[in-house]
Design a protein around this motif. Structure first.
Motif, PDB file in Angstrom:
ATOM      1  N   ASN A 180       0.576  -1.060   0.030  1.00  0.00           N
ATOM      2  CA  ASN A 180       0.167   0.141  -0.399  1.00  0.00           C
ATOM      3  C   ASN A 180       1.002   1.511  -0.350  1.00  0.00           C
ATOM      4  O   ASN A 180       0.376   2.318  -0.521  1.00  0.00           O
ATOM      5  CB  ASN A 180      -0.682  -0.276   0.912  1.00  0.00           C
ATOM      6  CG  ASN A 180      -1.722  -1.658   1.339  1.00  0.00           C
ATOM      7  OD1 ASN A 180      -1.989  -2.013   0.763  1.00  0.00           O
ATOM      8  ND2 ASN A 180      -2.761  -1.227   2.166  1.00  0.00           N
ATOM      9  N   HIS A 181       1.682   1.060   1.168  1.00  0.00           N
ATOM     10  CA  HIS A 181       2.983   2.343   0.830  1.00  0.00           C
ATOM     11  C   HIS A 181       3.399   2.867  -0.135  1.00  0.00           C
ATOM     12  O   HIS A 181       3.885   3.895  -0.403  1.00  0.00           O
ATOM     13  CB  HIS A 181       3.987   2.275   2.073  1.00  0.00           C
ATOM     14  CG  HIS A 181       4.618   1.232   1.796  1.00  0.00           C
ATOM     15  ND1 HIS A 181       4.452  -0.003   2.142  1.00  0.00           N
ATOM     16  CD2 HIS A 181       6.810   1.802   2.231  1.00  0.00           C
ATOM     17  CE1 HIS A 181       5.916  -0.247   1.744  1.00  0.00           C
ATOM     18  NE2 HIS A 181       6.647   0.488   1.156  1.00  0.00           N
ATOM     19  N   LEU A 182       3.749   2.127  -1.337  1.00  0.00           N
ATOM     20  CA  LEU A 182       4.301   1.999  -2.797  1.00  0.00           C
ATOM     21  C   LEU A 182       3.324   2.712  -3.818  1.00  0.00           C
ATOM     22  O   LEU A 182       3.633   2.015  -4.694  1.00  0.00           O
ATOM     23  CB  LEU A 182       4.918   0.997  -3.182  1.00  0.00           C
ATOM     24  CG  LEU A 182       6.698   0.664  -2.121  1.00  0.00           C
ATOM     25  CD1 LEU A 182       6.995  -0.208  -1.888  1.00  0.00           C
ATOM     26  CD2 LEU A 182       6.895   2.326  -2.373  1.00  0.00           C
ATOM     27  N   HIS A 183       2.060   2.833  -3.570  1.00  0.00           N
ATOM     28  CA  HIS A 183       1.188   2.900  -4.481  1.00  0.00           C
ATOM     29  C   HIS A 183       1.309   4.721  -5.218  1.00  0.00           C
ATOM     30  O   HIS A 183       1.582   4.700  -6.420  1.00  0.00           O
ATOM     31  CB  HIS A 183      -0.715   2.879  -4.278  1.00  0.00           C
ATOM     32  CG  HIS A 183      -0.605   1.357  -4.221  1.00  0.00           C
ATOM     33  ND1 HIS A 183      -1.692   1.076  -3.329  1.00  0.00           N
ATOM     34  CD2 HIS A 183       0.250   0.493  -3.647  1.00  0.00           C
ATOM     35  CE1 HIS A 183      -1.996   0.034  -3.157  1.00  0.00           C
ATOM     36  NE2 HIS A 183      -0.696  -0.999  -3.717  1.00  0.00           N
ATOM     37  N   PHE A 184       1.610   5.014  -3.824  1.00  0.00           N
ATOM     38  CA  PHE A 184       1.455   6.305  -4.219  1.00  0.00           C
ATOM     39  C   PHE A 184       2.882   6.891  -5.117  1.00  0.00           C
ATOM     40  O   PHE A 184       2.518   7.626  -6.436  1.00  0.00           O
ATOM     41  CB  PHE A 184       1.109   7.292  -3.331  1.00  0.00           C
ATOM     42  CG  PHE A 184       1.859   9.064  -3.355  1.00  0.00           C
ATOM     43  CD1 PHE A 184       0.889   9.970  -3.483  1.00  0.00           C
ATOM     44  CD2 PHE A 184       2.779  10.023  -3.026  1.00  0.00           C
ATOM     45  CE1 PHE A 184       0.557  10.926  -4.024  1.00  0.00           C
ATOM     46  CE2 PHE A 184       2.990  11.188  -2.892  1.00  0.00           C
ATOM     47  CZ  PHE A 184       1.992  11.317  -4.151  1.00  0.00           C
ATOM     48  N   GLU A 185       3.517   7.413  -5.234  1.00  0.00           N
ATOM     49  CA  GLU A 185       4.875   7.714  -5.451  1.00  0.00           C
ATOM     50  C   GLU A 185       4.671   6.930  -7.119  1.00  0.00           C
ATOM     51  O   GLU A 185       4.907   7.771  -7.892  1.00  0.00           O
ATOM     52  CB  GLU A 185       5.919   6.874  -4.921  1.00  0.00           C
ATOM     53  CG  GLU A 185       7.207   7.834  -5.175  1.00  0.00           C
ATOM     54  CD  GLU A 185       8.497   7.828  -4.301  1.00  0.00           C
ATOM     55  OE1 GLU A 185       8.438   7.003  -3.478  1.00  0.00           O
ATOM     56  OE2 GLU A 185       9.536   7.980  -5.044  1.00  0.00           O
ATOM     57  N   PRO A 186       4.697   6.418  -7.432  1.00  0.00           N
ATOM     58  CA  PRO A 186       5.049   5.117  -8.837  1.00  0.00           C
ATOM     59  C   PRO A 186       3.071   5.823  -9.395  1.00  0.00           C
ATOM     60  O   PRO A 186       3.486   6.249 -10.838  1.00  0.00           O
ATOM     61  CB  PRO A 186       5.029   4.234  -9.008  1.00  0.00           C
ATOM     62  CG  PRO A 186       4.247   3.033  -6.965  1.00  0.00           C
ATOM     63  CD  PRO A 186       4.372   4.411  -6.527  1.00  0.00           C
ATOM     64  N   ALA A 187       1.879   5.723  -8.891  1.00  0.00           N
ATOM     65  CA  ALA A 187       1.016   6.134  -9.441  1.00  0.00           C
ATOM     66  C   ALA A 187       1.738   7.878 -10.163  1.00  0.00           C
ATOM     67  O   ALA A 187       0.808   7.898 -10.984  1.00  0.00           O
ATOM     68  CB  ALA A 187      -0.010   6.140  -8.639  1.00  0.00           C
ATOM     69  N   LYS A 188       1.770   8.375  -8.949  1.00  0.00           N
ATOM     70  CA  LYS A 188       2.484  10.397  -9.525  1.00  0.00           C
ATOM     71  C   LYS A 188       3.044   9.796 -10.549  1.00  0.00           C
ATOM     72  O   LYS A 188       2.584  10.910 -11.514  1.00  0.00           O
ATOM     73  CB  LYS A 188       3.061  10.373  -8.394  1.00  0.00           C
ATOM     74  CG  LYS A 188       3.331  11.844  -8.372  1.00  0.00           C
ATOM     75  CD  LYS A 188       3.286  12.512  -7.181  1.00  0.00           C
ATOM     76  CE  LYS A 188       3.679  14.211  -7.154  1.00  0.00           C
ATOM     77  NZ  LYS A 188       5.343  14.112  -7.267  1.00  0.00           N
ATOM     78  N   LEU A 189       4.307   9.232 -10.552  1.00  0.00           N
ATOM     79  CA  LEU A 189       5.676   9.497 -11.810  1.00  0.00           C
ATOM     80  C   LEU A 189       4.821   8.741 -13.060  1.00  0.00           C
ATOM     81  O   LEU A 189       4.689   9.922 -14.228  1.00  0.00           O
ATOM     82  CB  LEU A 189       6.743   8.564 -11.193  1.00  0.00           C
ATOM     83  CG  LEU A 189       7.655   9.232 -10.020  1.00  0.00           C
ATOM     84  CD1 LEU A 189       8.688   7.921 -10.036  1.00  0.00           C
ATOM     85  CD2 LEU A 189       8.560   9.859 -10.509  1.00  0.00           C
TER      86      LEU A 189
END
Ligand code: NAD
Length: 390
Positions: A96-105
C-alpha cells in the motif's frame, strides 16, 4: 457478449507495464492471469520488485525484452514515457505505501494507471493523484475485484430497476480468518508490511477488506455514503491495527447501512456477503457462491437467480462468458474488470463513456481512503461524522 470467451472480435490490444508482482508476491500473478484471460493486454514492461535480481528473474520468466525490465519504477516511468511505443497503462500491485509514488510518476508522464486498493494511505495523497489525473485527462482505475462478478452486476441492475422497491437497508460483511489462529499469525508474518501502520496505512481490516465491502455497497445500491459511525477493535496478538470493524452508514438515497469487516473470524475464508433490503424484497449475494443471487420476498417463494440464465438482467448478462452450470469465479471477475479497463483505455479521451456500467476509478479509490480517515475519526470521538462528497 461473452467478454472472456469471444475472441473473434477484433479489439485494440494494449501494452501494459507492471510495478510489483515479482517472485513471492501474493496478488501480482492473479493480475497477470486475469489479463491473459481477458486477452486484451500484452505485458511488455515491468519493475517487479525492489530487489534487482527478482526484477530480472520475473522479466525473463515472462519473456520480456530485457531493456524493458527496470530495477526501479522511477526509471520505468521515465524510460517508457520517452519511447514511441510507450506502455498504454501502468499496473501497480505493490504494498500500500508504494502506490502513491509510482502512480504519481506515471500520471506525470501522461501514462494511465490501474492501481490496487487501498489506493493510497492518506487523503492528501489521494487528492494529489486526482488533480494529476484530471489535469492530464488520463484514466485511473482501481481494482475493486468484486464489482467484476456478473451476479453483483445483476444485483445492481435489479435494484436500479426497482425489483426490491425502495432500498431501506444495505448490509455487507467481509470476514476472514487470516489473523484468527496461530497458523494465520505466521502467514501475517510472511507479509510484514501488512502489520506496519506506516506501510499498510492508517487502518488494518478496514483498509484491506472494508474498502472492498464499502465500494460494493455503493456500487450495487448506486447510493453514496453521507455519514458514518464506527467501532474499530483489535484482538489479534501483536497486531497493531484494527482487525474487527463495525460501521453504521447513512446513504444519500435514504438507506441506512451496516458494514462489518474482520480478519479474526474463524471459519471464514473469503467471506464477503451483502444483503440489500428493499420495501418489496431482499437481494443477497455471497462471494463464495458467486453464481447465484437470492431474492427473498415476503409471503412468497424465494427466487434463486443464476448466472448465465436468460432471466439475468440485460445489463448484466453481457458480462457472463460461460453457459449456466459451467462455473465462473474469482479470476473471471478480475478479468471482467480488466476487460472494462481495456475498453476504457482503448477509448482514449472518451474513456468515461466507454463502459455500460461505472467502473471503479479514482473517485472510488479516494472514497476508500476517506473511509479509513472518517472511521478513525468516528471511532475516536464516538460520534457520527459526515462523509464528504468526493
Ligand atoms: N484487489 C484485491 O482483491 C487484492 C487482493 C490482495 C492484495 N491486494 C492489494 O495488492 C497490493 C499488493 O498486495 P500483495 O498481497 O500482492 O503484496 P505482496 O507483499 O505479496 O507483494 C508485493 C510485491 O511488490 C513488490 N515490491 C515491493 N517494493 C517494490 C518496489 N519498490 N518496486 C517494485 N516492486 C516492489 C514486492 O517485491 C512484491 O513482489 C496491496 O495493495 C494489496 O492491498 C488487492
Amino acid at each position: 457478449v461473452f467478454p472472456l470467451t469471444n475472441d473473434l472480435v477484433k479489439r485494440k490490444r494494449l501494452k501494459a507495464g507492471m510495478v510489483g508482482g515479482g517472485s513471492g508476491s501474493f496478488f501480482g500473478g492473479y493480475h497477470r492471469a486475469a489479463m491473459r484471460l481477458c486477452d486484451r493486454f500484452d505485458l511488455v514492461a515491468g519493475s517487479f520488485s525492489s530487489k534487482p535480481e527478482l526484477c530480472l528473474e520475473a522479466g525473463e520468466a515472462l519473456g520480456m525484452e530485457p531493456s524493458r525490465v527496470y530495477t526501479s519504477f522511477a526509471d520505468m516511468a521515465a524510460a517508457e514515457a520517452a519511447r514511441t511505443d510507450c506502455i498504454d497503462v501502468a499496473i501497480i500491485v505493490t504494498p500500500n505505501h508504494l502506490h502513491f509514488e509510482p502512480a504519481k510518476l506515471f500520471l506525470e508522464a501522461g501514462i494511465p494507471v490501474i492501481c490496487e486498493k487501498p489506493m493510497v494511505n492518506s487523503v492528501g495523497e489521494a487528492e494529489e493523484l486526482r488533480r494529476l489525473a484530471e489535469s492530464k485527462g488520463v484514466f485511473f482505475g482501481v481494482t475493486y475485484t468484486y464489482t467484476g462478478y456478473p451476479m453483483v452486476r445483476d444485483a445492481r441492475a435489479r435494484i436500479a430497476n426497482g425489483e426490491i422497491g425502495t432500498v431501506r437497508f444495505a448490509y455487507v460483511e467481509y470476514l476472514l480468518e487470516w489473523l484468527a489462529n496461530d497458523e494465520a499469525q505466521l502467514s501475517a508474518k510472511s507479509s510484514p508490511w501488512r502489520a506496519d501502520p506506516v506501510k499498510a496505512g492508517p487502518t488494518g481490516a478496514l483498509g484491506d477488506i472494508g474498502t472492498h465491502a464499502f465500494n460494493l455497497l455503493e456500487f450495487v445500491t448506486d447510493q453514496r455514503c453521507t455519514r458514518l459511525n464506527a467501532k474499530l477493535t483489535s484482538s489479534a496478538p501483536d497486531w497493531p491495527l484494527d482487525d474487527n470493524d463495525v460501521l453504521n452508514l447513512e446513504f444519500d438515497g435514504g438507506a441506512s447501512g451496516l458494514l462489518w469487516s474482520s480478519l479474526v473470524a474463524p471459519g471464514h475464508r473469503n467471506g464477503l456477503r451483502f444483503k440489500i433490503v428493499g420495501s418489496k424484497g431482499t437481494l443477497e449475494w455471497r462471494q463464495e457462491l458467486p453464481e447465484t443471487l437470492l431474492l427473498g420476498r415476503s409471503g412468497r417463494a424465494d427466487i434463486t437467480y443464476r448466472r448465465g440464465h436468460s432471466d439475468m438482467s440485460p445489463g448484466a448478462v453481457i458480462y457472463s462468458s460461460l453457459p449456466a452450470g459451467c462455473p465462473e469465479g474469482y479470476l473471471e471477475a478480475l478479468a471482467i474488470l480488466y476487460a472494462d479497463f481495456a475498453d476504457a483505455l482503448a477509448a482514449g479521451a472518451n474513456w468515461r463513456n466507454a463502459t455500460k456500467i461505472p467502473i471503479p476509478g479514482i473517485l472510488e479509490g479516494i472514497r476508500g481512503v476517506v473511509l479509513s480517515q472518517k472511521a478513525l475519526e468516528a471511532d475516536a470521538t464516538r460520534q457520527w461524522v459526515d462523509f464528504p462528497t468526493v
